[in-house]
Design a protein around this motif. Structure first.
Motif, PDB file in Angstrom:
ATOM      1  N   GLU A 183      39.217  32.542  46.250  1.00  2.00           N
ATOM      2  CA  GLU A 183      38.856  33.911  45.907  1.00  2.00           C
ATOM      3  C   GLU A 183      39.182  34.776  47.104  1.00  2.00           C
ATOM      4  O   GLU A 183      38.883  34.417  48.241  1.00  2.00           O
ATOM      5  N   LYS A 209      49.573  36.504  34.206  1.00  6.23           N
ATOM      6  CA  LYS A 209      49.353  35.952  35.539  1.00  6.23           C
ATOM      7  C   LYS A 209      50.692  35.648  36.208  1.00  6.23           C
ATOM      8  O   LYS A 209      50.912  35.986  37.380  1.00  6.23           O
ATOM      9  N   THR A 217      43.157  37.944  40.326  1.00  8.07           N
ATOM     10  CA  THR A 217      41.828  37.335  40.332  1.00  8.07           C
ATOM     11  C   THR A 217      41.135  37.523  38.985  1.00  8.07           C
ATOM     12  O   THR A 217      40.547  36.581  38.447  1.00  8.07           O
ATOM     13  N   SER A 218      41.216  38.721  38.420  1.00  2.99           N
ATOM     14  CA  SER A 218      40.544  38.952  37.136  1.00  2.99           C
ATOM     15  C   SER A 218      41.209  38.155  36.016  1.00  2.99           C
ATOM     16  O   SER A 218      40.514  37.660  35.124  1.00  2.99           O
ATOM     17  N   ILE A 219      42.517  37.987  36.067  1.00  2.00           N
ATOM     18  CA  ILE A 219      43.208  37.174  35.061  1.00  2.00           C
ATOM     19  C   ILE A 219      42.788  35.718  35.189  1.00  2.00           C
ATOM     20  O   ILE A 219      42.514  35.050  34.187  1.00  2.00           O
ATOM     21  N   ARG A 220      42.732  35.202  36.418  1.00  2.00           N
ATOM     22  CA  ARG A 220      42.302  33.812  36.631  1.00  2.00           C
ATOM     23  C   ARG A 220      40.894  33.590  36.104  1.00  2.00           C
ATOM     24  O   ARG A 220      40.601  32.568  35.484  1.00  2.00           O
ATOM     25  N   LYS A 221      40.000  34.559  36.340  1.00  2.00           N
ATOM     26  CA  LYS A 221      38.627  34.430  35.840  1.00  2.00           C
ATOM     27  C   LYS A 221      38.607  34.411  34.318  1.00  2.00           C
ATOM     28  O   LYS A 221      37.879  33.627  33.718  1.00  2.00           O
ATOM     29  N   ALA A 222      39.401  35.272  33.695  1.00  4.76           N
ATOM     30  CA  ALA A 222      39.471  35.309  32.232  1.00  4.76           C
ATOM     31  C   ALA A 222      40.001  33.988  31.685  1.00  4.76           C
ATOM     32  O   ALA A 222      39.512  33.491  30.667  1.00  4.76           O
ATOM     33  N   GLN A 276      43.737  41.838  42.993  1.00  7.43           N
ATOM     34  CA  GLN A 276      42.555  42.017  42.151  1.00  7.43           C
ATOM     35  C   GLN A 276      42.871  41.704  40.696  1.00  7.43           C
ATOM     36  O   GLN A 276      42.073  41.067  40.001  1.00  7.43           O
ATOM     37  N   GLU A 277      44.037  42.127  40.228  1.00  8.55           N
ATOM     38  CA  GLU A 277      44.432  41.826  38.858  1.00  8.55           C
ATOM     39  C   GLU A 277      44.618  40.321  38.686  1.00  8.55           C
ATOM     40  O   GLU A 277      44.184  39.736  37.695  1.00  8.55           O
TER      41      GLU A 277
END
Length: 86
Positions: free
Chosen positions: A79, A34, A14-19, A11-12
């Protein structure tokens, strides 16, 4: 506990990739974080592999090329899919 840790790291990740994609934050810091999460995942996977050496491993991805080619994406673009409780 193993699955909980893995889920938290994914989850972390994924959130870093989105950022990074949304350019929300310092790109250098996000890339460093990341890489750190990926390194933690790999180190922990190696520890689990050594502890559970007698457990059969999953088949190698190259044995099932359709798994990665159907969506046309790999680790970086995919994802994670989580089942939601009903």
């Amino acid at each position: 506990m193993i699955l909980y840790q893995l889920t938290q790291w994914l989850q972390e990740h994924t959130s870093i990739r989105k950022a990074i994609r949304q350019e929300s934050g310092d790109p250098g810091e996000l890339m460093q974080r990341k890489e750190q999460v990926e390194r933690q995942l790999m180190e922990q996977a190696e520890r689990w592999r050594n502890v559970y050496a007698d457990v059969p491993a999953l088949p190698a991805a190259d044995q099932f090329p359709s798994w990665s080619s159907e969506s046309g994406s790999g680790w970086e673009d995919a994802e994670p899919e989580f089942d939601t409780p009903r």
